[in-house]
Design a protein around this motif. Structure first.
Motif, PDB file in Angstrom:
ATOM      1  N   MET A 187       0.832  -1.197   0.000  1.00  0.00           N
ATOM      2  CA  MET A 187       0.000   0.000   0.000  1.00  0.00           C
ATOM      3  C   MET A 187       0.868   1.249   0.000  1.00  0.00           C
ATOM      4  SD  MET A 187      -1.393  -0.289   3.927  1.00  0.00           S
ATOM      5  CE  MET A 187      -1.863  -2.005   3.672  1.00  0.00           C
ATOM      6  N   ASP A 188       0.246   2.368  -0.391  1.00  0.00           N
ATOM      7  CA  ASP A 188       0.906   3.672  -0.362  1.00  0.00           C
ATOM      8  C   ASP A 188       0.234   4.518   0.710  1.00  0.00           C
ATOM      9  OD1 ASP A 188       2.442   2.852  -2.547  1.00  0.00           O
ATOM     10  OD2 ASP A 188       0.971   3.612  -3.983  1.00  0.00           O
ATOM     11  N   ILE A 189       1.023   5.178   1.518  1.00  0.00           N
ATOM     12  CA  ILE A 189       0.491   5.925   2.659  1.00  0.00           C
ATOM     13  C   ILE A 189       0.783   7.412   2.524  1.00  0.00           C
ATOM     14  CG2 ILE A 189       0.764   6.291   5.151  1.00  0.00           C
ATOM     15  CD1 ILE A 189       1.122   3.309   5.476  1.00  0.00           C
ATOM     16  N   LYS A 190      -0.234   8.214   2.835  1.00  0.00           N
ATOM     17  CA  LYS A 190      -0.074   9.660   2.923  1.00  0.00           C
ATOM     18  C   LYS A 190      -0.630  10.103   4.276  1.00  0.00           C
ATOM     19  CE  LYS A 190      -0.367  10.650  -2.035  1.00  0.00           C
ATOM     20  NZ  LYS A 190      -1.100  11.387  -3.104  1.00  0.00           N
ATOM     21  N   ALA A 191       0.046  11.072   4.902  1.00  0.00           N
ATOM     22  CA  ALA A 191      -0.393  11.512   6.226  1.00  0.00           C
ATOM     23  C   ALA A 191      -0.133  12.995   6.414  1.00  0.00           C
ATOM     24  CB  ALA A 191       0.328  10.719   7.314  1.00  0.00           C
ATOM     25  N   ASP A 192      -1.033  13.646   7.119  1.00  0.00           N
ATOM     26  CA  ASP A 192      -0.854  15.024   7.562  1.00  0.00           C
ATOM     27  C   ASP A 192      -0.772  15.004   9.081  1.00  0.00           C
ATOM     28  OD1 ASP A 192      -0.996  16.590   5.073  1.00  0.00           O
ATOM     29  OD2 ASP A 192      -3.027  15.805   4.957  1.00  0.00           O
ATOM     30  N   LEU A 193       0.389  15.394   9.614  1.00  0.00           N
ATOM     31  CA  LEU A 193       0.638  15.378  11.052  1.00  0.00           C
ATOM     32  C   LEU A 193       0.672  16.809  11.565  1.00  0.00           C
ATOM     33  CD1 LEU A 193       3.560  12.766  10.996  1.00  0.00           C
ATOM     34  CD2 LEU A 193       1.095  12.335  11.055  1.00  0.00           C
ATOM     35  N   TYR A 194       0.026  17.037  12.711  1.00  0.00           N
ATOM     36  CA  TYR A 194      -0.099  18.397  13.223  1.00  0.00           C
ATOM     37  C   TYR A 194       0.750  18.596  14.477  1.00  0.00           C
ATOM     38  CZ  TYR A 194      -4.214  17.783  10.280  1.00  0.00           C
ATOM     39  OH  TYR A 194      -5.057  17.477   9.242  1.00  0.00           O
ATOM     40  N   ASP A 195       1.332  19.799  14.582  1.00  0.00           N
ATOM     41  CA  ASP A 195       2.125  20.184  15.754  1.00  0.00           C
ATOM     42  C   ASP A 195       3.200  19.132  16.061  1.00  0.00           C
ATOM     43  OD1 ASP A 195       0.543  22.505  16.149  1.00  0.00           O
ATOM     44  OD2 ASP A 195      -0.965  21.300  17.178  1.00  0.00           O
ATOM     45  N   VAL A 196       3.966  18.809  15.050  1.00  0.00           N
ATOM     46  CA  VAL A 196       5.020  17.811  15.200  1.00  0.00           C
ATOM     47  C   VAL A 196       6.185  18.407  15.982  1.00  0.00           C
ATOM     48  CG1 VAL A 196       6.617  16.290  13.974  1.00  0.00           C
ATOM     49  CG2 VAL A 196       4.348  16.765  13.016  1.00  0.00           C
ATOM     50  N   THR A 197       6.713  17.628  16.907  1.00  0.00           N
ATOM     51  CA  THR A 197       7.894  18.062  17.654  1.00  0.00           C
ATOM     52  C   THR A 197       9.117  17.322  17.120  1.00  0.00           C
ATOM     53  OG1 THR A 197       7.614  16.350  19.340  1.00  0.00           O
ATOM     54  CG2 THR A 197       6.517  18.462  19.721  1.00  0.00           C
ATOM     55  N   ARG A 198      10.273  17.808  17.481  1.00  0.00           N
ATOM     56  CA  ARG A 198      11.507  17.241  16.946  1.00  0.00           C
ATOM     57  C   ARG A 198      11.706  15.800  17.385  1.00  0.00           C
ATOM     58  NH1 ARG A 198      16.464  21.115  17.603  1.00  0.00           N
ATOM     59  NH2 ARG A 198      16.071  20.625  19.802  1.00  0.00           N
ATOM     60  N   ASP A 199      11.134  15.401  18.544  1.00  0.00           N
ATOM     61  CA  ASP A 199      11.290  14.018  18.988  1.00  0.00           C
ATOM     62  C   ASP A 199      10.178  13.115  18.483  1.00  0.00           C
ATOM     63  OD1 ASP A 199       9.156  14.834  20.465  1.00  0.00           O
ATOM     64  OD2 ASP A 199      10.052  14.431  22.430  1.00  0.00           O
ATOM     65  N   GLY A 200       9.310  13.637  17.587  1.00  0.00           N
ATOM     66  CA  GLY A 200       8.313  12.784  16.949  1.00  0.00           C
ATOM     67  C   GLY A 200       6.924  12.855  17.531  1.00  0.00           C
ATOM     68  N   GLY A 201       6.675  13.736  18.506  1.00  0.00           N
ATOM     69  CA  GLY A 201       5.340  13.875  19.052  1.00  0.00           C
ATOM     70  C   GLY A 201       4.417  14.623  18.101  1.00  0.00           C
ATOM     71  N   ILE A 202       3.108  14.385  18.188  1.00  0.00           N
ATOM     72  CA  ILE A 202       2.121  15.084  17.370  1.00  0.00           C
ATOM     73  C   ILE A 202       0.893  15.404  18.223  1.00  0.00           C
ATOM     74  CG2 ILE A 202       2.843  13.948  15.229  1.00  0.00           C
ATOM     75  CD1 ILE A 202       0.363  12.145  15.464  1.00  0.00           C
ATOM     76  N   SER A 203       0.136  16.421  17.804  1.00  0.00           N
ATOM     77  CA  SER A 203      -1.118  16.724  18.493  1.00  0.00           C
ATOM     78  C   SER A 203      -2.283  15.976  17.858  1.00  0.00           C
ATOM     79  CB  SER A 203      -1.393  18.232  18.453  1.00  0.00           C
ATOM     80  OG  SER A 203      -1.670  18.658  17.114  1.00  0.00           O
TER      81      SER A 203
END
Length: 246
Positions: free
Chosen positions: A85-101
């Motif tokens: 499969m092919d994956i696309k994602a929109d991640l919000y408020d990403v931090t440098r250590d990989g956290g997201i809101s």
């Protein structure tokens, strides 16, 4: 004469400073995007290209503070539960250590890959019957011929998301210009038993990562697309830290 030149010198100085900031921002942004793409490729174990795109003004310089902002990811050739499969994602408020809101994502299974998965799992609709998987405005389709007479048929199927994949339920068959419910097609010449062989099938994509929930499924020009939501999270697991440091 010096006083007259001062505004021009100031303007030139500001322009040069802004140009320097822009160049620095572009350089940092490029580096940040490359690191995020490598980390995503590591986590997803993608066999195809992976790209990351930061959004917003001065995204590169903002990344130096540890707050990356919004990130758009695209990864090809991700294999889960024997399905490509092919994956696309929109991640919000990403931090440098990989956290997201939070975020949203799609996983698209190309029709060819779906065809192979159904055939490998022993699905008669896509395997023994030789029907080809595709899609149209109504949803998922299976097209081909059945019986000794080689009757051309188009099977339409509904799709629904499960906790770990998608269920495909054939609903109607179009043959000789007539659209019939699946349950009524067994009486057609050369179509005996077709209804039984077109039982609902579930394509499992395996256990999803923590915080990822499937929200829907639809047919697109590229294939069968699963929609998902991503919950707020922080990167603290060993594998995640290893990938972020890649």
């Amino acid at each position: 004469m010096k006083l007259r030149r001062t505004p021009a010198l100031v303007t030139a100085g500001i322009t040069a400073a802004l140009a320097g900031v822009f160049v620095a921002d572009v350089a940092v942004e490029h580096t940040a995007q490359e690191r995020i793409a490598r980390a995503a490729g590591c986590r997803l174990q993608a066999r195809g290209p992976v790209t990351a795109e930061l959004s917003g003004t001065f995204a590169g310089l903002r990344a130096l503070t540890g707050q990356v902002g919004s990130v758009h990811l695209a990864a090809e050739g991700v294999r889960r539960a024997d399905t490509d499969m092919d994956i696309k994602a929109d991640l919000y408020d990403v931090t440098r250590d990989g956290g997201i809101s939070g975020g949203r994502a799609t996983a698209t299974i190309p029709y060819e890959a779906l065809q192979k998965r159904l055939a490998d799992s022993g699905d008669a609709a896509a395997g023994a019957e030789g029907l080809t998987v595709g899609g149209d405005a109504k949803g998922l389709t299976l097209t081909g011929t059945v019986g000794g007479l080689g009757l051309p048929v188009t099977v339409h199927a509904s799709t629904s998301a499960t906790a770990t994949g998608v269920t495909i339920t054939p609903t109607t068959v179009t043959v000789l210009g007539r659209e019939l419910p699946i349950a009524t097609v067994s009486g057609l010449p050369g179509a005996a038993g077709l209804a039984e062989r077109l039982a609902p099938r579930t394509v499992d994509v395996g256990e999803l990562p923590e915080g990822v929930s499937l929200t829907g499924v639809r047919t697109t020009g590229a294939g069968l697309t699963l929609d998902a939501s991503l919950a707020k999270s922080s990167s603290s697991d060993t594998d995640g830290n290893h990938c972020m440091s890649a």
